[in-house]
Design an enzyme around this catalytic site. Structure first.
Site, PDB file in Angstrom:
ATOM      1  N   HIS A 165      49.909  76.478  61.466  1.00  0.00           N
ATOM      2  CA  HIS A 165      49.981  76.425  62.926  1.00  0.00           C
ATOM      3  C   HIS A 165      48.677  76.827  63.621  1.00  0.00           C
ATOM      4  O   HIS A 165      48.511  77.052  64.660  1.00  0.00           O
ATOM      5  CB  HIS A 165      50.965  77.382  63.495  1.00  0.00           C
ATOM      6  CG  HIS A 165      52.400  76.944  63.397  1.00  0.00           C
ATOM      7  ND1 HIS A 165      52.954  76.144  64.164  1.00  0.00           N
ATOM      8  CD2 HIS A 165      53.313  77.044  62.151  1.00  0.00           C
ATOM      9  CE1 HIS A 165      54.182  75.934  64.054  1.00  0.00           C
ATOM     10  NE2 HIS A 165      54.299  76.292  62.680  1.00  0.00           N
ATOM     11  N   SER A 170      55.291  81.311  62.253  1.00  0.00           N
ATOM     12  CA  SER A 170      55.735  80.165  62.780  1.00  0.00           C
ATOM     13  C   SER A 170      56.853  80.645  63.951  1.00  0.00           C
ATOM     14  O   SER A 170      57.198  79.854  64.903  1.00  0.00           O
ATOM     15  CB  SER A 170      56.274  78.873  62.055  1.00  0.00           C
ATOM     16  OG  SER A 170      57.015  79.531  61.257  1.00  0.00           O
ATOM     17  N   LYS A 180      51.202  68.855  62.545  1.00  0.00           N
ATOM     18  CA  LYS A 180      51.423  69.625  63.883  1.00  0.00           C
ATOM     19  C   LYS A 180      50.115  69.420  64.781  1.00  0.00           C
ATOM     20  O   LYS A 180      50.364  68.019  65.506  1.00  0.00           O
ATOM     21  CB  LYS A 180      51.437  71.172  63.489  1.00  0.00           C
ATOM     22  CG  LYS A 180      52.576  71.467  62.631  1.00  0.00           C
ATOM     23  CD  LYS A 180      52.721  72.855  62.600  1.00  0.00           C
ATOM     24  CE  LYS A 180      53.614  73.235  61.163  1.00  0.00           C
ATOM     25  NZ  LYS A 180      54.904  72.740  61.152  1.00  0.00           N
TER      26      LYS A 180
HETATM   27  C1  LIG Z   1      53.687  78.209  58.598  1.00  0.00           C
HETATM   28  C2  LIG Z   1      54.227  76.965  58.162  1.00  0.00           C
HETATM   29  N1  LIG Z   1      53.385  76.418  56.925  1.00  0.00           N
HETATM   30  C3  LIG Z   1      53.857  75.195  56.346  1.00  0.00           C
HETATM   31  C4  LIG Z   1      54.612  74.438  57.220  1.00  0.00           C
HETATM   32  C5  LIG Z   1      55.052  72.923  56.816  1.00  0.00           C
HETATM   33  O1  LIG Z   1      54.269  71.970  57.226  1.00  0.00           O
HETATM   34  P1  LIG Z   1      54.610  70.503  57.106  1.00  0.00           P
HETATM   35  O2  LIG Z   1      55.538  70.310  58.603  1.00  0.00           O
HETATM   36  O3  LIG Z   1      53.390  69.817  57.434  1.00  0.00           O
HETATM   37  O4  LIG Z   1      55.692  70.274  55.940  1.00  0.00           O
HETATM   38  C6  LIG Z   1      55.205  74.744  58.551  1.00  0.00           C
HETATM   39  C7  LIG Z   1      56.139  73.733  59.241  1.00  0.00           C
HETATM   40  O5  LIG Z   1      57.151  73.683  59.508  1.00  0.00           O
HETATM   41  C8  LIG Z   1      54.992  76.101  58.981  1.00  0.00           C
HETATM   42  O6  LIG Z   1      55.353  76.358  60.186  1.00  0.00           O
END
Ligand SMILES: Cc1ncc(COP(=O)(O)O)c(C=O)c1O
Length: 393
Positions: A210, A182, A241
């Site tokens: 992502h 991310s 997202k």
């Molecule tokens: C790689 C990754 N996994 C999981 C998440 C968590 O997702 P959510 O925003 O739906 O809690 C994020 C988001 O910030 C992320 O970037």
């Protein structure tokens, strides 16, 4: 009067201010879209994860409204008591079809899906072998499980192999990577890690937060992109997202999903989504199937913007996705770059330690399918002006 037991927090906050790392929350005064208003300023928005512009897509909006009208605003309970509505089940069936797995379980967020799953599956006798840049929710899940965590350097498959070689053959081990990282926007080494998992008998897990809606056919994610269907035991995706709404899910075998129904603590102890969220996510799946040209537009914009930043001389790291970091080094410089861009009408969030390494602070940009060429050019012009002003290019 007793001394304030939280008094130490003032010193912590002051230290952040001294280091130039103190952040005020930017407040969005309009919809989450490509050009919008934060803090009374109209800006080109390069900071959301709204890859496909679905937060404001008319189909999602209408279905969410319709679900609210017919089913109410809340589910009223956790899933395991009275909070499993037919619309939750429909979303899970649709997601399983989309991901080509036997079953899916939806969580309140991607964070809850990762942390809840890792913590439920593993015990203190187990081992997690994890990429150093995996998401915080994976790290927290591993901590909660009390399993031994062994970290390999970013994308270092040989490093992962060395760790696995050192474990007893009978050791229950979870090998885990992000599909898209991310902060850097590069891709996990899925085929190589799947091969390792097969060789050493590990459970293979990919956090595709992502990648859902971005990579693979109709946005099925990196498992589809690398054609490793059937080789990843646990796929996590997010609905927060590219899907434009909220939530996370785990896709895998029926046994995995039923186990998580019984053991994943966020599923057991936190209320399920309102019907509007489930309805919007089902609508997002329809849009991905019926309007895949949105994904093509995302990639056209991504290529154009990346080429523009590289052409200006910025260090954009190793990104392979619509997440393009502009790496500047010092945390304070990243925050200054972000602040000056904002004054010029571009919102690109500065990110510093501890989210990224101390010497790798950056401004992170994410383009969406809905940015116009003019908006992207406007942003590039602002990057050029401020980058020169701050001596970055
Ligand atoms: C790689 C990754 N996994 C999981 C998440 C968590 O997702 P959510 O925003 O739906 O809690 C994020 C988001 O910030 C992320 O970037």
């Amino acid at each position: 009067m007793r001394a304030d037991p939280l008094g130490f927090l003032d010193a912590e906050l002051e230290a952040l201010k001294q280091q130039g790392l103190y952040r005020r929350l930017r407040v969005l005064e309009d919809e989450q879209k490509a050009k919008t208003t934060f803090d009374h300023r109209q800006v080109v928005n390069l900071s959301s994860n709204n890859y496909l512009g679905l937060t404001t897509h008319p189909t999602l909006r209408e279905r969410a409204l319709e679900a609210t009208r017919t089913l109410g605003v809340g589910s009223g309970s956790v899933r395991t008591i009275a909070g499993t509505m037919e619309i939750h089940m429909e979303l899970e069936r649709r997601l399983a079809e989309f991901k080509k797995t036997e079953a899916v379980v939806v969580f309140q967020s991607g964070f809850a899906a990762n942390a809840g799953t890792v913590a439920a599956l593993l015990t203190k006798d187990d081992v997690v072998v994890s990429d150093e840049l995996n998401h915080a929710s994976i790290i927290d899940g591993a901590r909660l499980s009390r399993a031994t965590v062994k970290v390999f350097s970013h994308k270092d498959v040989d490093g992962a192999r060395r760790i696995l070689r050192g474990l007893p053959a009978s050791q229950r081990t979870l090998l885990i990577t992000d599909g898209v990282f991310s902060m850097d926007g590069d891709l996990g080494a899925l085929p190589e890690l799947c091969a390792l998992a097969e060789e050493f008998g590990c459970i293979m897990m990919v956090d595709d937060a992502h990648a859902s809606g971005v990579f693979g056919k109709n946005g099925r994610g990196t498992i589809d992109l690398f054609n490793v269907h059937g080789r990843v035991d646990i796929q996590v995706g997010t609905l927060s997202k590219a899907f434009g709404a909220l939530g996370g899910y785990v896709a895998g075998s029926r046994a995995l999903v039923e186990f998580l129904y019984h053991r994943a603590r966020p599923f057991l102890f936190s209320t399920s989504h309102p019907p509007a969220v489930a309805a919007a996510c089902i609508a997002a799946l329809d849009v991905l199937m019926e309007e895949p040209q949105i994904i093509d537009r995302l990639w056209e914009n991504t290529r154009l913007f990346k080429a523009g930043l590289v052409g200006l001389g910025f260090n954009t790291g190793l990104s392979e996705s619509p997440i393009t970091p502009v790496i500047v080094g010092e945390g304070a410089l990243a925050m200054k770059l972000s602040d000056r861009l904002f004054e010029e009408g571009v919102f690109a969030q500065g990110i510093a330690f501890p989210t990224v390494a101390r010497d790798k602070a950056r401004v992170r940009t994410i383009v969406t399918a809905t940015h116009t060429r003019e908006e992207l050019q406007f942003a590039l012009d602002a990057f050029a002006k401020v980058g020169r002003e701050l001596g970055i290019i």
